[in-house]
Design a protein around this motif. Structure first.
Motif, PDB file in Angstrom:
ATOM      1  N   ASP A  60       0.743  -0.989   0.000  1.00 10.81           N
ATOM      2  CA  ASP A  60      -0.247   0.014   0.167  1.00 10.81           C
ATOM      3  C   ASP A  60       0.737   1.243   0.107  1.00 10.81           C
ATOM      4  N   ASP A  62       0.218   4.257  -0.195  1.00 13.58           N
ATOM      5  CA  ASP A  62      -0.284   5.453   0.557  1.00 13.58           C
ATOM      6  C   ASP A  62       0.302   5.344   1.858  1.00 13.58           C
ATOM      7  N   LYS A 174      -3.388   4.287  -3.685  1.00 15.71           N
ATOM      8  CA  LYS A 174      -4.904   4.825  -3.738  1.00 15.71           C
ATOM      9  C   LYS A 174      -5.149   6.298  -4.208  1.00 15.71           C
ATOM     10  N   HIS A 175      -3.861   7.047  -3.918  1.00 15.11           N
ATOM     11  CA  HIS A 175      -4.164   8.341  -4.658  1.00 15.11           C
ATOM     12  C   HIS A 175      -4.194   8.187  -6.316  1.00 15.11           C
ATOM     13  N   ARG A 178      -7.621   7.264  -7.144  1.00 15.41           N
ATOM     14  CA  ARG A 178      -8.745   8.184  -6.949  1.00 15.41           C
ATOM     15  C   ARG A 178      -8.652   9.150  -8.163  1.00 15.41           C
TER      16      ARG A 178
END
Length: 432
Positions: A60, A62, A174-175, A178
């Protein structure tokens, strides 16, 4: 999301010359624009030491990790003393350009001393995110380098006080996901904090300005013209071989590098480009519809880019093919734009842009007291005969005249593709 629908330009006077990106600029201008000093301070914070380790390896990304990201004020060990001795990777020199959705700086890589261009793009609206991701996807998808295509060194995502090296298709970030979701939905994601988000592109620096500046500041030179014709067609053939349709070819987006002492063209600004291969599998926006067996997801050598249909009527007015104005076109639209550029370059045909007051290379058709883009004029009158060359004292050869006529054919099927064009340009420039 189709950014370009509803944004077709009705060209009737020189004052109405507007590119797609200027429309985006008018819609998404940041009311709280920072001063140059503030931007410089922020850049010095963002572009600190960052290893080039592939961040796909993390479960991950993030979660801040010292290997691939950092806090703007201090690193993971929270040692302020350590942060103070950390030298930025790049030193900002000056602002060299301000475009429709970003600012470009000249900078120096501290480790190597090489000059680079750093483009800062604020992802504050879905249309800006889509433009930024389009440029990133196009440049990142190029497995090989080409002398006449601007080179991307790295892309850094800055958000929430953290910077992270971007990698194409990184599903663990995740960034990144998104940003993709924002682009696809065309709206801000519910619950997504309204905090600044930026993409920083570090690219090779071109010290010779753009094609407009270079051509118009020098005396006509047939040798340079032929050399530029070969370079331009080589670049477009390379892009099409790699399944990229540029969609915004114009002199403003063709930069000049003089590192070797000789001018080398660099096709740049891929904000409106499309990577056509594999779109069916990736489902980026559902816009392209491959026909025949050229369909999605194969290697570049197995894909016929001219079988991918696009529907966004976007680009820059004076370089848009007739079918682009209608919103149904293929990669052959790049050939039309290239024909306009070469024609204008050979005969030095220019107009004055009403907004910037700059003299720009561009071919057009006169209708009374008005000037109209060639593509729009041909759309209104497909039987119109283009007078090539325009100037009575032109030294244009018959072979070049015929080549331009074929590149600017109303029917895209009558135009050569990028690979046929490269062969023909090599022949006509060597013969003369």
């Amino acid at each position: 999301m189709d950014l370009c629908n509803g944004m077709r330009r009705m060209i009737r006077t020189p004052r109405s010359l507007r590119s797609f990106k200027r429309l985006v600029e008018a819609q998404s201008a940041n009311a709280n624009m920072k001063t140059k000093r503030e931007v410089k301070l922020e850049m010095d914070k963002v572009l600190r030491a960052l290893t080039v380790r592939n961040n796909k390896s993390h479960e991950d990304t993030d979660v801040p990790k010292e290997e691939d990201c950092f806090y703007m004020n201090f690193c993971m060990n929270k040692s302020l003393e350590h942060a103070m001795v950390m030298a930025p990777r790049y030193s900002l020199l000056r602002e060299v350009g301000r475009g429709s959705y970003g600012i470009v700086f000249e900078a120096i890589a501290r480790r190597t001393g090489a000059r680079v261009a750093v483009k800062k793009l604020q992802c504050n609206a879905p249309e800006n995110v889509e433009l930024a991701l389009a440029e990133f996807w196009a440049l990142e998808s190029l497995g090989k380098k080409h002398e006449n295509v601007v080179q991307l060194e790295e892309c850094v995502l800055q958000r929430n006080g953290m910077a992270q090296k971007m990698s194409h298709g990184n599903k663990r970030s995740k960034h990144y996901l998104r940003l993709v979701e924002t682009s696809l939905k065309g709206e801000r994601i519910l619950g997504y904090p309204e905090e600044p988000c930026y993409l920083w592109f570090v690219m090779e620096f071109c010290d010779g300005g753009d094609l407009n500046q270079y051509i118009l500041s020098r005396r006509p030179d047939p040798h340079t013209n032929k050399n530029f014709m070969r370079q331009l067609t080589s670049a477009v053939a390379f892009l099409h071989k790699n399944n990229i349709v540029h969609r915004d070819l114009k002199p403003d987006n063709i930069l000049i590098s003089q590192k070797s002492g000789l001018p080398v063209l660099k096709v740049a600004d891929f904000g409106l480009s499309k990577v056509c291969a594999g779109l069916g599998a990736l489902g980026i926006d559902g816009e392209e519809h491959p026909t025949g067996d050229g369909g999605g997801g194969g290697e570049s050598t197995d894909v016929n880019i001219n079988k991918f249909w696009l529907s966004s009527a976007c680009g820059s007015d004076f370089f848009m093919a007739p079918e682009v104005w209608e919103g149904h076109y293929t990669a052959k639209a790049d050939i039309f734009a290239l024909g306009i550029i070469i024609w204008a370059m050979l005969e030095r045909i220019t107009f004055i842009d009403a907004e910037s007051k700059r003299e720009l290379l561009g071919t057009y058709v006169r209708q009374g007291s008005e000037i109209v883009p060639v593509g729009e004029a041909l759309l209104g009158n497909p039987k119109m005969v283009l007078h090539i060359p325009q100037r009575t004292r032109s030294t244009m050869s018959e072979a070049v005249r015929k080549l331009l006529q074929d590149m600017l054919a109303v029917n895209p099927q009558d135009r050569p593709d990028a690979f046929q064009l490269k062969v023909r340009v090599d022949k006509v420039t060597c013969a003369g």
